[in-house]
Design an enzyme around this catalytic site. Structure first.
Site, PDB file in Angstrom:
ATOM      1  N   PHE A  12       0.849  -1.195   0.000  1.00  0.00           N
ATOM      2  CA  PHE A  12       0.000   0.000   0.000  1.00  0.00           C
ATOM      3  C   PHE A  12       0.880   1.239   0.000  1.00  0.00           C
ATOM      4  CE2 PHE A  12      -3.566   2.667   1.701  1.00  0.00           C
ATOM      5  CZ  PHE A  12      -4.504   2.316   0.741  1.00  0.00           C
ATOM      6  N   GLU A 121       0.589  -4.745 -17.098  1.00  0.00           N
ATOM      7  CA  GLU A 121       0.691  -3.549 -17.945  1.00  0.00           C
ATOM      8  C   GLU A 121       1.423  -2.409 -17.230  1.00  0.00           C
ATOM      9  OE1 GLU A 121      -0.670  -3.079 -21.407  1.00  0.00           O
ATOM     10  OE2 GLU A 121       0.974  -1.728 -20.951  1.00  0.00           O
ATOM     11  N   GLY A 126       4.438   2.947 -17.050  1.00  0.00           N
ATOM     12  CA  GLY A 126       3.306   3.438 -16.259  1.00  0.00           C
ATOM     13  C   GLY A 126       1.985   3.406 -16.992  1.00  0.00           C
ATOM     14  N   GLY A 178       7.339  10.382  -5.819  1.00  0.00           N
ATOM     15  CA  GLY A 178       6.947   8.978  -5.947  1.00  0.00           C
ATOM     16  C   GLY A 178       7.338   8.366  -7.286  1.00  0.00           C
ATOM     17  N   LYS A 196      12.349  -3.132 -18.083  1.00  0.00           N
ATOM     18  CA  LYS A 196      11.197  -2.813 -18.933  1.00  0.00           C
ATOM     19  C   LYS A 196      11.479  -3.194 -20.387  1.00  0.00           C
ATOM     20  CE  LYS A 196       9.713   0.852 -15.820  1.00  0.00           C
ATOM     21  NZ  LYS A 196       9.950   2.235 -15.409  1.00  0.00           N
ATOM     22  N   GLY A 293       4.548   7.569 -11.088  1.00  0.00           N
ATOM     23  CA  GLY A 293       3.627   8.328 -10.249  1.00  0.00           C
ATOM     24  C   GLY A 293       2.425   7.478  -9.863  1.00  0.00           C
TER      25      GLY A 293
END
Ligand code: HSE
Length: 413
Positions: A12, A121, A126, A178, A196, A293
């Site tokens: 979280f 995904e 992102g 972040g 990635k 983000g």
């Protein structure tokens, strides 16, 4: 027919919190977070302490939970959770590029054997839906290139330092916003961009590479003189993940690139990422969006949740075609190597020298170099030297040329 998804959320932090928020705002989805498992007790969080559990079995043993959403940043812990979730017959959604890059084929096999879905995904670029596009859209068109900015932190730092901010301040800001990994070395040394790239290569060309076999060099050693060179030539520095295919060979690496104004990535700034996909018939296509983000990344997780409600699975449609392909270091790149110490530059054997600049305080040389020579060097640890690619296509070389360079390499490194 839409399925109801009962989710067990692991983690979280930035993305987990983002998922909670975007899921609450999305009225179209029939999905509910039943449990949230976190590691640290007593931490200040968006929700009251009693909502959280600290025991992963609370999710794994709960038969109502059909999908585990894994959003922690510890790839080793994530691996154990994901494997256990598959074995319990649960679908998995993950944003953990390190986990996926290190164990992709094994996780695909496990998900298939247990007849569940594995979607990720959010792990690449992102909010940009690049995996699903590569997977679904280009089956009848031969892909020749996938390249772009796949790391928001480094793009943020490079953009801000262009505006005059110093490197450390820009990195600190990207952590506060972040964007950066808990260990920002993964960002600034190009590891994150490499994980990635490896996932992109799987979905674009159907082949699996190991992270160790892909060259990654980041941005930590950039000097003001290198930035000055970029601005004098009308370039912008961007950390690029690049994969190209020629016949049955695939070439791939991560390195800083001087990007010319005509390139679509030139104006992609801050935490935005961009991917250029090139195919035989469709030619070039550009995807741009926020690559890091909380909400942008959570939007990709949300999209996986939505796809799962329609039983979506990656089929790895390029795998069959990928069987005849191999990953190759047999190519040349046009580079810039800058250093205050000329002997650092002279270590390298250029097959063609284009420009030499020498002064009392800084030197650089540009020209063509065999990639095999670069691959063996840990550039991230070379503080006194900066390497970047110049805006040219790679040049293919014959194996005879390669043998010649191998001899140099043995002598030099
Ligand atoms: N640290 C990563 C980045 C987060 O900066 O791109 C998103 O994957």
């Amino acid at each position: 027919m839409k399925n109801k998804l009962t989710l067990g959320l692991v983690g979280f932090g930035c993305v987990g919190t983002g998922l909670y928020e975007v899921l609450n705002k999305s009225s179209l989805l029939d999905a509910e977070i039943k449990k949230i498992v976190v590691k640290t007790r007593g931490k200040k969080r968006l929700l009251p302490e009693e909502v959280f559990s600290y025991e992963i079995n609370d999710i794994l043993e709960d038969e109502e939970i059909n999908t585990v959403v894994e959003l922690i940043d510890d790839a080793d812990a994530a691996y154990k959770i994901v494997v256990a979730a598959f074995k319990k017959g649960k679908n998995v959604i993950s944003a953990n590029k390190k986990l996926i890059a290190e164990h992709l084929d094994e996780l695909i096999l496990l998900s298939r054997t247990n007849n569940v879905s594995f979607l990720y995904e959010a792990s690449v670029c992102g909010s940009i839906p690049v995996i699903r596009n590569l997977e679904e859209y280009y089956n009848n068109d031969t892909l020749s290139k996938v390249e772009g900015i796949c790391n928001g932190t480094t793009n943020y730092i490079l953009t801000q330092t262009n505006y005059g901010k110093d490197y450390e301040t820009a990195l600190k800001e990207s952590q506060e916003l972040g964007f950066a990994e808990s260990d920002p070395t993964l960002d600034v040394d190009g590891f994150d961009a490499k994980f990635k790239l490896l996932i992109l290569i799987k979905h674009a060309f159907g082949i699996t590479e190991t992270p160790e076999n892909i060259f990654n060099y980041g941005i930590r050693n950039i000097k003001p003189e290198d930035v000055k060179y970029a601005s004098e030539k009308g370039y912008r520095l961007k950390l690029f993940s690049r994969a190209e295919r020629s016949d049955n060979q695939v070439f791939g690496f991560v390195a800083p690139h001087f990007i010319a104004e005509q390139h679509p990535a030139y104006n992609v700034n801050n935490e935005f990422n961009s991917v250029v996909v090139e195919a035989l018939f469709s030619d070039k296509q550009l995807f741009v969006g926020k690559g890091a983000g909380s909400h942008p990344t959570a939007s990709a997780v949300l999209s996986d949740v939505s796809a799962l409600s329609f039983d979506y699975r990656y089929e790895y449609k390029k795998e069959e075609g990928g069987k005849g392909l191999s990953f190759s270091p047999d190519f040349e790149v046009k580079v810039y190597i800058g250093s205050a110490d000329i002997s650092q530059i002279n270590q390298f054997v250029f097959t063609q020298v284009d420009e030499v600049y020498q002064s009392a305080s800084y030197n650089y040389q540009t020209g063509w170099i065999n990639f095999s020579q670069l691959k063996g060097v840990d550039f991230n640890s070379k503080k006194d030297l900066f390497l970047a690619l110049l805006p040219e296509d790679i040049r293919l070389i014959s194996s005879t040329d390669n043998e010649k360079v191998s001899e140099y390499e043995t002598a030099l490194f």
